[in-house]
Design a protein around this motif. Structure first.
Motif, mmCIF file in Angstrom:
data_model
loop_
_atom_site.group_PDB
_atom_site.id
_atom_site.type_symbol
_atom_site.label_atom_id
_atom_site.label_comp_id
_atom_site.label_asym_id
_atom_site.label_seq_id
_atom_site.Cartn_x
_atom_site.Cartn_y
_atom_site.Cartn_z
ATOM 1 N N LEU A 150 0.826 -1.199 0.000
ATOM 2 C CA LEU A 150 0.000 0.000 0.000
ATOM 3 C C LEU A 150 0.862 1.251 0.000
ATOM 4 O O LEU A 150 0.629 2.182 -0.787
ATOM 5 N N PHE A 151 1.857 1.303 0.859
ATOM 6 C CA PHE A 151 2.759 2.452 0.877
ATOM 7 C C PHE A 151 3.402 2.666 -0.500
ATOM 8 O O PHE A 151 3.480 3.795 -0.992
ATOM 9 N N LEU A 160 6.302 10.089 -6.665
ATOM 10 C CA LEU A 160 7.546 10.249 -5.927
ATOM 11 C C LEU A 160 8.617 9.301 -6.457
ATOM 12 O O LEU A 160 8.318 8.184 -6.883
ATOM 13 N N ALA A 161 9.850 9.754 -6.406
ATOM 14 C CA ALA A 161 10.958 8.955 -6.923
ATOM 15 C C ALA A 161 11.194 7.726 -6.058
ATOM 16 O O ALA A 161 10.980 7.755 -4.840
ATOM 17 N N ARG A 162 11.605 6.651 -6.687
ATOM 18 C CA ARG A 162 11.957 5.399 -6.030
ATOM 19 C C ARG A 162 10.893 4.991 -5.011
ATOM 20 O O ARG A 162 11.162 4.855 -3.810
ATOM 21 N N PRO A 163 9.673 4.799 -5.476
ATOM 22 C CA PRO A 163 8.564 4.539 -4.540
ATOM 23 C C PRO A 163 8.735 3.275 -3.702
ATOM 24 O O PRO A 163 8.294 3.244 -2.549
ATOM 25 N N ASP A 164 9.353 2.250 -4.252
ATOM 26 C CA ASP A 164 9.520 1.019 -3.476
ATOM 27 C C ASP A 164 10.480 1.221 -2.305
ATOM 28 O O ASP A 164 10.223 0.749 -1.188
ATOM 29 N N ASP A 165 11.596 1.914 -2.563
ATOM 30 C CA ASP A 165 12.542 2.203 -1.484
ATOM 31 C C ASP A 165 11.912 3.132 -0.455
ATOM 32 O O ASP A 165 12.099 2.959 0.754
ATOM 33 N N LEU A 166 11.177 4.124 -0.932
ATOM 34 C CA LEU A 166 10.511 5.060 -0.036
ATOM 35 C C LEU A 166 9.487 4.333 0.832
ATOM 36 O O LEU A 166 9.364 4.603 2.031
ATOM 37 N N ALA A 167 8.776 3.391 0.234
ATOM 38 C CA ALA A 167 7.783 2.617 0.987
ATOM 39 C C ALA A 167 8.436 1.823 2.111
ATOM 40 O O ALA A 167 7.890 1.727 3.220
ATOM 41 N N ARG A 168 9.604 1.263 1.840
ATOM 42 C CA ARG A 168 10.300 0.502 2.887
ATOM 43 C C ARG A 168 10.678 1.409 4.057
ATOM 44 O O ARG A 168 10.555 1.023 5.228
ATOM 45 N N THR A 169 11.124 2.615 3.746
ATOM 46 C CA THR A 169 11.486 3.555 4.808
ATOM 47 C C THR A 169 10.259 3.972 5.605
ATOM 48 O O THR A 169 10.289 4.019 6.842
ATOM 49 N N THR A 195 5.248 13.183 11.608
ATOM 50 C CA THR A 195 6.105 14.338 11.343
ATOM 51 C C THR A 195 7.351 13.928 10.566
ATOM 52 O O THR A 195 7.761 14.600 9.614
ATOM 53 N N VAL A 196 7.955 12.811 10.971
ATOM 54 C CA VAL A 196 9.128 12.295 10.266
ATOM 55 C C VAL A 196 8.768 11.925 8.830
ATOM 56 O O VAL A 196 9.496 12.256 7.879
ATOM 57 N N ALA A 197 7.636 11.252 8.660
ATOM 58 C CA ALA A 197 7.205 10.838 7.324
ATOM 59 C C ALA A 197 6.938 12.049 6.431
ATOM 60 O O ALA A 197 7.294 12.053 5.244
ATOM 61 N N ARG A 198 6.320 13.067 6.989
ATOM 62 C CA ARG A 198 6.046 14.267 6.198
ATOM 63 C C ARG A 198 7.336 14.912 5.720
ATOM 64 O O ARG A 198 7.459 15.293 4.540
ATOM 65 N N SER A 199 8.318 15.039 6.603
ATOM 66 C CA SER A 199 9.607 15.614 6.203
ATOM 67 C C SER A 199 10.261 14.784 5.113
ATOM 68 O O SER A 199 10.819 15.324 4.144
ATOM 69 N N LEU A 200 10.194 13.474 5.268
ATOM 70 C CA LEU A 200 10.779 12.578 4.278
ATOM 71 C C LEU A 200 10.095 12.717 2.929
ATOM 72 O O LEU A 200 10.758 12.816 1.882
ATOM 73 N N LEU A 201 8.757 12.729 2.934
ATOM 74 C CA LEU A 201 8.005 12.822 1.691
ATOM 75 C C LEU A 201 8.228 14.164 1.002
ATOM 76 O O LEU A 201 8.361 14.223 -0.230
#
Length: 207
Positions: A150-151, A160-169, A195-201
């Protein structure tokens, strides 16, 4: 129910079998007891007594305690997915807000239903290494695999770039927060995770 025509419809929870009134009482009682006290700490006699049924009825409806545990996990997962679908419906457009809706749903769910953390994680901690034929581990793993997918899909929809890697994070951030809820290490871990996820995204470039 989860909308099968939505962008995440392919990830909908499989249909669950209808339950007789007696089976529903057993499942409701078992769900409360398993979540509050743990799987190994709760015997079938205790569940049957809490449900107001005989132990024979419990076994007639579910076959075994292990099958009852799996049913508990699947029904709780179904409730979570419906809860999550409602939050995703409030952010229908692809983008950061829609990804963060997963964290919003988790915050809301934890306040209502999850003071002891994740039922799947807790159940996994009580079973073997996952290679002993116990049906609980595959069910817990399936639920977590679903959320990772889902992520990835939401990140891909958002461009977003590299969605699979981003999903793992994002998965690591989300799951770490849920474990912290159960451990009570510090207050409001899911809010912090959001908050962490928002900054990352927001720092992730577009594909």
């Amino acid at each position: 129910m989860v909308d099968l025509d939505s962008p995440v419809g392919s990830l909908a929870v499989p249909a669950l079998p209808a339950l007789t009134p007696g089976a529903r009482r057993v499942l409701d009682a078992a769900s409360d007891l398993f979540y509050d006290q743990g799987i190994h700490a709760v015997g079938v006699d205790t569940i049957a007594e809490a449900a107001g049924v005989t132990k024979k009825t419990l076994y007639d409806r579910f076959g075994s305690k292990e099958a009852l545990v799996v049913s508990y996990l699947r029904h709780r997962d179904a409730r979570w997915r419906e809860h999550l679908a409602a939050h995703l419906a409030r952010a229908p457009e692809p983008g950061v807000a829609r990804v963060l809706a997963v964290f919003d749903a988790a915050v809301d769910w934890s306040r209502q239903h999850g003071g002891k953390g994740c039922s799947a994680i807790n159940a996994r901690a009580e079973v073997g290494d996952g290679h002993d034929g116990n049906a609980v581990f595959p069910e817990a793993a399936r639920q977590k695999g679903w959320l990772l997918t889902l992520f990835a899909e939401l990140c891909r929809e958002a461009g977003l770039a590299r969605p699979d890697d981003l999903a793992r994070t994002l998965m690591l951030v989300h799951e770490g927060a849920i474990v912290t809820v159960g451990m009570e290490t510090f207050d409001q871990p899911l809010e912090h995770a959001r908050t962490v996820a928002r900054s990352l995204l927001e720092a992730t470039p577009r594909a």
